[in-house]
Design an enzyme around this catalytic site. Sequence first.
Site, PDB file in Angstrom:
ATOM      1  CB  SER A 126      12.908  74.763-127.621  1.00  0.00           C
ATOM      2  OG  SER A 126      11.866  73.999-128.148  1.00  0.00           O
ATOM      3  CD  GLU A 128       7.422  74.272-131.573  1.00  0.00           C
ATOM      4  OE1 GLU A 128       7.391  73.080-131.195  1.00  0.00           O
ATOM      5  OE2 GLU A 128       6.587  74.742-132.371  1.00  0.00           O
ATOM      6  CE1 TYR A 152       8.509  77.746-125.513  1.00  0.00           C
ATOM      7  CE2 TYR A 152       9.246  76.477-127.413  1.00  0.00           C
ATOM      8  CZ  TYR A 152       9.318  76.755-126.064  1.00  0.00           C
ATOM      9  OH  TYR A 152      10.197  76.074-125.269  1.00  0.00           O
TER      10      TYR A 152
END
Length: 325
Positions: A126, A128, A152
């Site tokens: 991701s 992120e 996360y």
Amino acid sequence: MKKKAFITGIAGQDGSYLAELLTKKGYKVFGIIRRNSTVEHQKSRLEHLDKDVEISYGDLLNESSLHQLLKKIQPNEIYNLAAQSHVRVSFEIPQFTIKTNALGVANILEAYRLNSRNAKFYQASSSEMFGRSVDKDGYQRETTPFQPTSPYGCAKVFAFNMVKHYRIAYKLFACNGILFNHESPRRGSNFVTNKVVKTAVRIKLGLEKKLKLGNINSYRDWGHSKDYVEAMRLILNYKKPDDWVIATGQTRSVKQMTDYVFNKLKLNKKKHIFIDKKYFRPEELKYLRGDSTKAKKYLKWKPNYRFEEMLDEMIDFWMDHYERS
Ligand code: F7E
């Protein structure tokens, strides 16, 4: 013989679009879902694919089910899309997020290595993971260092590194797709695009009055899930295993996205939008903009959906939904 694909997270937005794409390409698709006390809706995104998709109960944290299934199925391709996928929620349940998104990946990698090592493996990595990190030209790419800003993101960095390590140590065809935000009418409505669209449609229809949002000044690179699952397939069908950034290359703020939806529905923002601290995160990831030059060059991948087209599709979906109910 039909190619076989095994998908974790098959009932989610990406899993269901990927299952559609692969069955259309002639694959037999297998997937796992977690048992849930409300069985309704759990497989609703997959019902139309019934005969080409075989679903079993399983979980990334239940290793024996992974070992048994991979041994039995002997898939050609494994797509690991299962995760606790909500970044803000990961601050509330960090340990569960880490168990699923980090340890869970170690579990499926071991099941893969020991039971079906001839398969190709895709990990849903991701954007992120980039967190605070942006290159000087304002983009994130495969070479940009990771500086995650959430439990996360930290868990996804661990998983990314494990996939790379398994590729090198055990010579496995294990790949990471570093996907930037991707949306669709199937996006969970606690993610910002679908929350904004769904609530705006409800306001338009007189079913609601307020839209409460958190940080509207963060920037995201939003694409369409259908384009991104195509990239997943291309990644596993490239001649060698590698890591790939998948993004549109455009960035917009949450405010700009909200403006588009409210203007389209001819709604007054000042009257309906409120900022609520509840939706802020302890640390915000402020800015994402991906550079997919590598995927464009070698995978011949490019996004087909325009940002506005994607939001229009989501608006039409919710309008339809409420007009029919
Ligand atoms: O937030 C801001 C929020 O929850 C986007 C996941 O798929 O993409 C996704 O993670 C932005 C953030 O997505 C609200 O602070 C403002 O800056 O839609 P989101 P995300 O956190 O970027 C990455 C690539 C993943 O891998 C993840 O799995 O919008 N924001 N107000 C809000 N966000 C939410 N959810 N709700 C609000 O009310």
